[in-house]
Structures are given as structure tokens and as C-alpha cells.
Design a protein around this motif. Structure first.
Motif, PDB file in Angstrom:
ATOM      1  N   LEU A 239     -11.102  -3.723  13.391  1.00 10.44           N
ATOM      2  CA  LEU A 239     -11.319  -2.905  15.143  1.00 10.44           C
ATOM      3  C   LEU A 239     -12.040  -1.998  14.360  1.00 10.44           C
ATOM      4  CD1 LEU A 239     -11.282  -4.165  17.823  1.00 10.44           C
ATOM      5  CD2 LEU A 239      -9.223  -2.705  18.707  1.00 10.44           C
ATOM      6  N   LYS A 240     -13.324  -2.107  15.325  1.00 13.59           N
ATOM      7  CA  LYS A 240     -14.147  -0.728  15.294  1.00 13.59           C
ATOM      8  C   LYS A 240     -14.068   0.007  16.803  1.00 13.59           C
ATOM      9  CE  LYS A 240     -18.445   0.875  14.394  1.00 13.59           C
ATOM     10  NZ  LYS A 240     -20.300   1.223  13.803  1.00 13.59           N
ATOM     11  N   LYS A 241     -13.634   1.367  17.401  1.00 10.36           N
ATOM     12  CA  LYS A 241     -13.135   1.733  18.708  1.00 10.36           C
ATOM     13  C   LYS A 241     -14.422   2.218  18.718  1.00 10.36           C
ATOM     14  CE  LYS A 241      -9.836   3.713  18.976  1.00 10.36           C
ATOM     15  NZ  LYS A 241      -8.533   4.768  18.680  1.00 10.36           N
ATOM     16  N   ASN A 242     -15.220   2.756  20.130  1.00 11.35           N
ATOM     17  CA  ASN A 242     -15.648   3.224  20.792  1.00 11.35           C
ATOM     18  C   ASN A 242     -15.809   4.295  20.204  1.00 11.35           C
ATOM     19  OD1 ASN A 242     -16.209   0.820  22.899  1.00 11.35           O
ATOM     20  ND2 ASN A 242     -14.776   2.016  24.444  1.00 11.35           N
ATOM     21  N   ASP A 243     -15.143   5.195  20.260  1.00  8.60           N
ATOM     22  CA  ASP A 243     -15.396   6.666  18.908  1.00  8.60           C
ATOM     23  C   ASP A 243     -15.750   6.850  17.584  1.00  8.60           C
ATOM     24  OD1 ASP A 243     -12.940   6.092  17.388  1.00  8.60           O
ATOM     25  OD2 ASP A 243     -12.048   7.139  18.603  1.00  8.60           O
ATOM     26  N   GLY A 244     -16.080   5.294  17.501  1.00 10.02           N
ATOM     27  CA  GLY A 244     -15.929   5.194  15.589  1.00 10.02           C
ATOM     28  C   GLY A 244     -15.140   4.970  14.783  1.00 10.02           C
ATOM     29  N   GLU A 245     -13.758   4.727  15.854  1.00  7.90           N
ATOM     30  CA  GLU A 245     -12.259   4.786  14.417  1.00  7.90           C
ATOM     31  C   GLU A 245     -12.149   3.906  13.962  1.00  7.90           C
ATOM     32  OE1 GLU A 245      -6.995   5.719  14.639  1.00  7.90           O
ATOM     33  OE2 GLU A 245      -9.167   6.510  16.255  1.00  7.90           O
ATOM     34  N   ALA A 246     -11.924   2.779  13.135  1.00  7.54           N
ATOM     35  CA  ALA A 246     -11.687   1.449  12.963  1.00  7.54           C
ATOM     36  C   ALA A 246     -10.618   1.607  12.452  1.00  7.54           C
ATOM     37  CB  ALA A 246     -12.628   0.664  11.688  1.00  7.54           C
TER      38      ALA A 246
END
Length: 319
Positions: A51-58
């Protein structure tokens, strides 16, 4: 947010060989979470699904993805479970990934017919040249380790607790296989005969390994069904494990079953066995698929930029 899974980066078709990816998609579908599904087949940086979050963290892996989204969404799927059921649900997911997943890996990556005639060829559609050659080997190596961890050794024929099952037959086949491979080929006809004998031995070996897999399947599925009966007042026909509502372990379990019983598999021994031994289980799976699974409503987006599974992007991750 984006859910990256195995699928065609060209036309957006979701692939169906990875149960964690399927289960994560089921979660998005049932909870109506606002997440784009990206069939990027891009496992360069993280193991799929992630899951790629909106802040770029996966966040990688079904269990971690569900834990994060449940926290963010206020527990849309598992919030109805009691404290005891919640703990049992988490334990069941561990059992499914440890035991049931090993069966899935065997069916798709270690069964000779299925791997050579179906699974290996999938990666030509999922990854560009030359990366489609390495990915199935990585999965196959993982399958060997998983099967070994549950006591299924494909070469020695050993099963749970070190108890031999058809040990002598396996040893004879391995010895014959070794002799054939070490015998020099004198003529083209001789080489052809040798290959025919070797193919026959490999088929016999594959059949015995299938029986080993079925032996484990009977034990594992009986334990799952017994657990379900205990949580459903001995009702064998309840669709879900903890009652009439879905849980995250249900999604993972049905995803594993779907991968094990694909109609396109050349050797569909597992589906034949489950239809014979556990017809209620297959009936539940069909009801789940017919009434609840619909990929048409998913928000699917093709990969782009650094998420595109190109050789260039792969090299960048290695630097």
C-alpha cells in the motif's frame, strides 16, 4: 493511496496467482476504501502487495495493510469481533499464511505441470524482458522453503514429524533419475529413449508429491473447518468463519482457495480432491465468488513513472 498488486501493467488485468494480493483487493472491495488498485507487478522495492500512502511511504503484505487500514478506517471489517475473536482471527491468519499458503505455493510453483504450463508463463504478461525470467524462480525458491517448513520435502518424501510417506518409492525414483541423467547418450534414438524414461519418472515423482500435498491439505482443512464449527455453534453451512459477517481471515482463506483451484491449471488435482473430500468448502467458495467478488467496481489505474516495471527502474533501485 494506491494498492500495488500483480497484474498486467499494459491493460490493467489483475493476476490471480498471489493470494495476498487477492485478499488485499477483497479488503478494498468490501470496505469500500478509497484506494486505487495499481497492477504494477513492481516488486523491486517492496514485496507485493504493498500500500503506497499519500506521503509515499509503503506498507507491504496483507496483514500489515489490513492493520493499517483498519486503524485508519476505524475498523470497518473486524470491528464487530469480540476481543477473544479478534485474537483468534489474528492467529488464524498466521496459520493460513504458514500452512494453507504452502499448499498454494506447491500447486502453482512446485507441481511440474502447473508451473511449466501455466504459472511460469504468466510472468511474460506481467513483466517486460528480461525480468520475467527471474520472478518465477524467486517464487519457486520461496515455495521450496515453505513446503520444507511444513514438513513436505519434495525429494525425500518426508511428511509431518519426519514420518516417511512412500519413502522407498521416492528413493527408487531419485536413484533411477540420477542414473538416467548420468548415462551418456550414444545416438539420437538413444537420447530420445532416455528422455522418455526420464519424463516418465518425473511424472511418477510429481504424482507422489501431489499425494503428499493432499495429505497435508486434509489435515489443514479439517482444522479450519473444526475451528469454524466451534465458532458457529456446529453449523457446517455458515459461510464465514466467525458467523454471518466477514473477517480479514475469511478474505485471506478464500483468496488461498481461489488460487489453489483455478480452472486454468493443467493439473487441477487440488480442486478435484476438495470437491470430493470437502464439497461444502467448495460450495462456500463458489457462493463467496458469485455473491461478493466483483472487480468491475475497482478503481484500477495503470502504473506510471517510477512505478512502471521497467528495466531502467529496476536498475535504479539497485544503485
Amino acid at each position: 493511496m494506491e494498492l500495488h498488486v500483480w497484474g498486467s501493467y499494459k491493460d490493467g488485468v489483475i493476476s490471480n496467482f498471489d493470494p495476498e494480493c487477492l485478499a488485499a483487493i477483497y479488503y478494498i472491495m468490501f470496505t469500500e476504501t478509497d484506494v486505487k488498485v495499481v497492477p504494477s507487478s513492481n516488486s523491486f522495492n517492496y514485496k507485493l502487495p504493498y500500500l503506497k500512502k499519500n506521503d509515499g511511504e509503503a506498507i507491504s503484505g496483507y496483514e500489515s495493510i489490513v492493520a493499517y487500514l483498519e486503524k485508519e478506517n476505524g475498523g470497518k471489517l473486524d470491528n464487530w469481533l469480540s476481543n477473544e475473536q479478534f485474537l483468534l482471527n489474528n492467529g488464524l491468519k498466521v496459520f493460513i499464511m504458514d500452512k494453507i499458503h504452502s499448499l498454494t505455493q506447491y500447486v502453482l510453483f512446485l507441481n511440474k505441470e502447473n508451473y511449466e504450463q501455466y504459472t511460469r508463463g504468466l510472468f511474460k504478461k506481467l513483466l517486460p524482458f528480461p525480468m520475467q525470467y527471474n520472478a518465477p524462480l524467486v517464487y519457486r525458491d520461496d515455495a521450496v522453503k515453505r513446503c520444507s517448513n511444513v514438513g513436505l520435502n519434495l525429494d525425500t518424501g518426508m511428511l509431518l514429524g519426519g514420518v516417511g510417506y512412500e519413502d522407498s518409492t521416492i528413493e527408487e525414483l531419485l536413484e533411477s533419475e540420477k542414473k538416467l541423467k548420468n548415462t551418456p547418450n550414444l545416438t539420437r534414438l538413444h537420447s530420445q529413449k532416455q528422455q522418455e524414461k526420464l519424463n516418465e519418472l518425473l511424472l511418477r515423482k510429481n504424482s507422489i508429491n501431489n499425494m503428499h500435498c493432499i495429505h497435508l491439505a486434509e489435515s489443514y482443512y479439517n482444522r479450519i473447518l473444526e475451528f469454524s464449527r466451534e465458532n458457529n455453534r456446529n453449523d457446517d453451512f455458515s459461510l464465514f468463519i466467525f458467523g454471518e459477517q466477514l473477517s480479514s481471515s475469511d478474505l485471506l482463506f478464500f483468496a488461498q482457495l481461489n488460487c489453489q483451484t483455478l480452472d486454468v491449471l493443467p493439473n487441477n488435482f487440488m480442486k478435484i480432491y476438495l470437491n470430493f473430500k470437502f464439497p461444502n468448502l467448495i460450495a462456500k467458495l463458489e457462493k463467496f465468488n458469485n455473491e461478493f467478488v466483483n472487480f468491475k467496481n475497482l478503481n484500477i489505474e495503470l502504473p506510471k513513472d517510477k512505478d512502471y516495471p521497467s528495466l531502467f527502474n529496476y536498475i535504479k533501485t539497485c544503485l
